[in-house]
Write an enzyme that holds these catalytic residues in place. Structure first.
Site, PDB file in Angstrom:
ATOM      1  N   ASP A 115       0.893   2.574   3.575  1.00 57.45           N
ATOM      2  CA  ASP A 115      -0.239   3.548   3.410  1.00 57.45           C
ATOM      3  C   ASP A 115       0.687   5.097   3.148  1.00 57.45           C
ATOM      4  O   ASP A 115       0.352   6.218   3.415  1.00 57.45           O
ATOM      5  CB  ASP A 115      -1.315   3.934   4.332  1.00 57.45           C
ATOM      6  CG  ASP A 115      -2.342   4.831   3.435  1.00 57.45           C
ATOM      7  OD1 ASP A 115      -2.292   4.899   2.361  1.00 57.45           O
ATOM      8  OD2 ASP A 115      -3.466   4.941   4.221  1.00 57.45           O
TER       9      ASP A 115
ATOM     10  N   HIS B  86       2.311  14.706   0.290  1.00 64.40           N
ATOM     11  CA  HIS B  86       1.727  15.840   0.078  1.00 64.40           C
ATOM     12  C   HIS B  86       2.703  17.017   0.278  1.00 64.40           C
ATOM     13  O   HIS B  86       3.514  17.077   1.070  1.00 64.40           O
ATOM     14  CB  HIS B  86       0.441  15.917   1.193  1.00 64.40           C
ATOM     15  CG  HIS B  86      -0.777  15.111   1.257  1.00 64.40           C
ATOM     16  ND1 HIS B  86      -1.524  14.848   0.067  1.00 64.40           N
ATOM     17  CD2 HIS B  86      -1.017  14.049   1.838  1.00 64.40           C
ATOM     18  CE1 HIS B  86      -2.491  13.905   0.288  1.00 64.40           C
ATOM     19  NE2 HIS B  86      -1.979  13.389   1.450  1.00 64.40           N
TER      20      HIS B  86
ATOM     21  N   HIS C 185     -10.817  -0.246   0.759  1.00 62.05           N
ATOM     22  CA  HIS C 185     -11.054   0.974   1.607  1.00 62.05           C
ATOM     23  C   HIS C 185     -12.175   1.007   2.570  1.00 62.05           C
ATOM     24  O   HIS C 185     -13.256   1.428   1.854  1.00 62.05           O
ATOM     25  CB  HIS C 185     -10.623   2.185   0.910  1.00 62.05           C
ATOM     26  CG  HIS C 185     -10.642   3.353   1.779  1.00 62.05           C
ATOM     27  ND1 HIS C 185      -9.506   4.045   1.914  1.00 62.05           N
ATOM     28  CD2 HIS C 185     -11.670   4.124   2.190  1.00 62.05           C
ATOM     29  CE1 HIS C 185      -9.603   5.172   2.720  1.00 62.05           C
ATOM     30  NE2 HIS C 185     -11.074   5.340   2.919  1.00 62.05           N
TER      31      HIS C 185
ATOM     32  N   HIS D 103       0.850  -1.150   0.214  1.00 61.72           N
ATOM     33  CA  HIS D 103       0.004  -0.027  -0.119  1.00 61.72           C
ATOM     34  C   HIS D 103       0.738   1.329   0.177  1.00 61.72           C
ATOM     35  O   HIS D 103       1.130   1.689   1.044  1.00 61.72           O
ATOM     36  CB  HIS D 103      -0.934   0.040   1.276  1.00 61.72           C
ATOM     37  CG  HIS D 103      -1.938   0.812   1.481  1.00 61.72           C
ATOM     38  ND1 HIS D 103      -3.266   0.541   1.820  1.00 61.72           N
ATOM     39  CD2 HIS D 103      -2.075   2.238   0.739  1.00 61.72           C
ATOM     40  CE1 HIS D 103      -3.883   1.612   1.520  1.00 61.72           C
ATOM     41  NE2 HIS D 103      -3.575   2.319   1.128  1.00 61.72           N
TER      42      HIS D 103
ATOM     43  N   ASN E  67      -4.895   5.990  -7.059  1.00 67.22           N
ATOM     44  CA  ASN E  67      -5.465   7.156  -7.049  1.00 67.22           C
ATOM     45  C   ASN E  67      -4.567   8.053  -7.677  1.00 67.22           C
ATOM     46  O   ASN E  67      -4.443   9.266  -6.799  1.00 67.22           O
ATOM     47  CB  ASN E  67      -6.056   7.442  -5.784  1.00 67.22           C
ATOM     48  CG  ASN E  67      -5.185   7.229  -4.614  1.00 67.22           C
ATOM     49  OD1 ASN E  67      -4.027   6.886  -4.813  1.00 67.22           O
ATOM     50  ND2 ASN E  67      -5.402   8.121  -3.442  1.00 67.22           N
TER      51      ASN E  67
ATOM     52  N   HIS F 113      -5.789  -0.825   5.663  1.00 73.95           N
ATOM     53  CA  HIS F 113      -5.567  -0.081   6.960  1.00 73.95           C
ATOM     54  C   HIS F 113      -6.674  -0.152   7.863  1.00 73.95           C
ATOM     55  O   HIS F 113      -7.082   0.691   8.340  1.00 73.95           O
ATOM     56  CB  HIS F 113      -5.252   1.280   6.346  1.00 73.95           C
ATOM     57  CG  HIS F 113      -6.298   1.945   5.235  1.00 73.95           C
ATOM     58  ND1 HIS F 113      -7.744   1.702   5.625  1.00 73.95           N
ATOM     59  CD2 HIS F 113      -6.020   2.653   4.279  1.00 73.95           C
ATOM     60  CE1 HIS F 113      -8.037   2.318   4.240  1.00 73.95           C
ATOM     61  NE2 HIS F 113      -7.171   2.961   3.717  1.00 73.95           N
TER      62      HIS F 113
ATOM     63  N   LEU G 124       2.429   6.575  -4.626  1.00 75.55           N
ATOM     64  CA  LEU G 124       3.719   7.150  -5.478  1.00 75.55           C
ATOM     65  C   LEU G 124       3.466   8.444  -6.225  1.00 75.55           C
ATOM     66  O   LEU G 124       4.229   9.050  -6.910  1.00 75.55           O
ATOM     67  CB  LEU G 124       4.296   6.265  -6.464  1.00 75.55           C
ATOM     68  CG  LEU G 124       4.685   5.077  -5.653  1.00 75.55           C
ATOM     69  CD1 LEU G 124       5.488   3.981  -6.732  1.00 75.55           C
ATOM     70  CD2 LEU G 124       5.922   5.590  -4.713  1.00 75.55           C
ATOM     71  N   ARG G 125       1.923   8.809  -6.479  1.00 71.95           N
ATOM     72  CA  ARG G 125       1.560  10.131  -6.855  1.00 71.95           C
ATOM     73  C   ARG G 125       1.661  10.309  -8.455  1.00 71.95           C
ATOM     74  O   ARG G 125       0.925  11.022  -9.168  1.00 71.95           O
ATOM     75  CB  ARG G 125       1.997  11.235  -6.291  1.00 71.95           C
ATOM     76  CG  ARG G 125       1.579  11.162  -4.685  1.00 71.95           C
ATOM     77  CD  ARG G 125       0.212  11.102  -4.223  1.00 71.95           C
ATOM     78  NE  ARG G 125       0.003  11.340  -2.874  1.00 71.95           N
ATOM     79  CZ  ARG G 125      -1.057  10.651  -2.225  1.00 71.95           C
ATOM     80  NH1 ARG G 125      -1.856  10.206  -2.893  1.00 71.95           N
ATOM     81  NH2 ARG G 125      -1.173  11.272  -1.081  1.00 71.95           N
TER      82      ARG G 125
END
Length: 425
Positions: free
Chosen positions: A300, A304, A174, A53, A87, A227, A56-57
């Site tokens: 996770d 940011h 999730h 999980h 995502n 999670h 890596l954006r």
């Protein structure tokens, strides 16, 4: 390829052993005059860690992280394989996007990257994504998740579970009932009321887990719960396993260590999804990980940029960094208190996640002929976490200023060093 002779490492915490890394595999009881010698006296040798999980954006939020910087952070944490969540922007819901992420990982070379495919188109929860096409792509996707969003429609979740059976895939849910968490900011309880922050009830997680365990049992498919954060969730998963259902689960390092009282600072670094819970929940999570109810520690890792976290709590993004500190947190919460041995850490941070993700070249015991994916870890030191020292592009670590045990000294991926002497190789 240069060979490496690791001398005196404690394999899974056992007695000192020498191991040769040559041609990408491990060899015990052999020497090579041309090999570079690494003195591993006092160091624990573990199989390369596998994260189920990771965010890596890339593509889309390269200001927060890229596949390269994220896998560098993974290597610094002892990971040799990570699963990149879907995502991104565009969402990883097609064969083209998952192949892009997979290829970026291969080009970077710090960690093997396995793309997680979205369950639904655009993570919108309305129609199934191209699950079969992603499974058949070069990325060979076997884990599917709308992480960050719950697959709330029971019919759609059932169809996804049925679909992935064809290629031995798994749906990673999730668990967050959206109607019960509208506007939620932190764990629901006396503290949320006192702080004036909208509460996030435990039942919002537990209700989805209960439903999906029943669905997985009904269709005979594999369910993985992302999670896990509450004591009630642990008990539901324990019951599902006792019934023989094919359910696995993960817990994050931050849910093993941190509690909701940190929200009293109003520091958004502690804002995460699912939220930090109570000390009683943390105790139940540790017990569940120790007895095998929870199969895996997964980071996770959620980077940011500064502007998404350096603001008021309600406006801040959910998420924390986790890759570089995961092993230290597990030592602090599970090994040092005697809840897990180092061999059991290997099970929960390497063998089990590799099995769930159906990885062939990772999560293998350290034995003759096995792929040379290995981490050398010094459990004897303690260090203060400095956010500025992270190799991630982001700095939203909840552990900044905290003293944690241990340090990853070296990481080897297919016999090649990605980290040496605690620095990127």
């Amino acid at each position: 390829m240069t060979g490496y002779l690791i001398k005196g490492a404690r394999i899974l915490g056992g007695g000192p052993t020498d191991v040769l890394l040559r041609d990408g595999v491990l060899a015990f009881g052999e020497t090579d005059a041309g090999a570079e010698v690494i003195d591993a006296t006092g160091l624990i040798a573990l199989p390369g860690l596998v994260d189920l999980h990771t965010h890596l954006r890339e593509p889309g939020r390269e200001d927060a992280e890229t596949v390269l910087t994220g896998t560098q952070a993974a290597a610094m944490g002892g990971f040799t394989a990570v699963h990149a969540m879907a995502n991104t922007d565009p969402v990883a819901d097609t064969a083209g996007v998952v192949e892009q992420v997979w290829r970026l990982g291969r080009e970077g070379g710090y960690c093997d990257v396995y793309a997680v495919g979205a369950v639904t188109v655009g993570l919108a929860g309305e129609q199934l994504a191209e699950l079969g096409a992603m499974a058949d792509s070069a990325a060979r996707v076997r884990v599917f998740s709308d992480d960050g969003h719950c697959v709330g429609d029971a019919v759609l979740m059932r169809r996804a579970l049925e679909y992935v059976k064809a290629f031995d895939g798994v749906v990673a849910q999730h668990a967050q009932e959206p109607r019960l968490t509208e506007g939620a900011q932190m764990n629901e309880g006396e503290l949320s009321g006192r702080l004036g922050l909208a509460g996030w009830p435990a039942v919002a997680e537990e209700a989805v887990i209960a439903r999906d365990c029943l669905l997985a049992a009904h269709v005979g498919s594999r369910l993985h719960v992302c999670h896990v954060s509450t004591a009630g969730s642990v008990e539901l998963i324990r019951q599902a396993k006792a019934s023989g259902w094919n359910v696995t689960a993960e817990v994050t390092p931050h849910h093993l260590l941190l509690t909701d009282d940190l929200a009293a600072s109003y520091d958004p670094v502690y804002k995460v999804n699912p939220p930090l819970r109570t000390a009683a929940d943390t105790e139940a999570l540790r017990a569940g990980l120790a007895d095998g109810t929870i199969d895996v520690v997964a980071t996770d890792h959620a980077p940011h940029p500064l502007e998404d976290k350096d603001c008021e709590w309600a406006a801040a993004a959910f998420g924390m960094l986790g890759l570089e500190t995961a092993l230290s947190v597990v030592q602090e919460t599970m090994v040092d208190p005697g809840l897990l041995t180092w061999a059991e850490v290997a099970e929960r941070m390497s063998y089990a996640p590799a099995r769930i993700g159906r990885l062939a070249d990772h999560g293998r015991p350290l034995e003759d002929g096995a792929p040379a994916n290995i981490v050398l870890y010094d459990p004897s030191v303690r260090r203060v976490v400095e956010a500025a020292e992270s190799v991630s592009l982001s700095r939203n670590t909840p552990y900044a200023g905290m003293e944690l045990p241990g340090r990853v000294v070296a990481t080897f991926l297919h016999g090649r060093p990605t980290v040496l002497d605690g620095k990127l190789a």
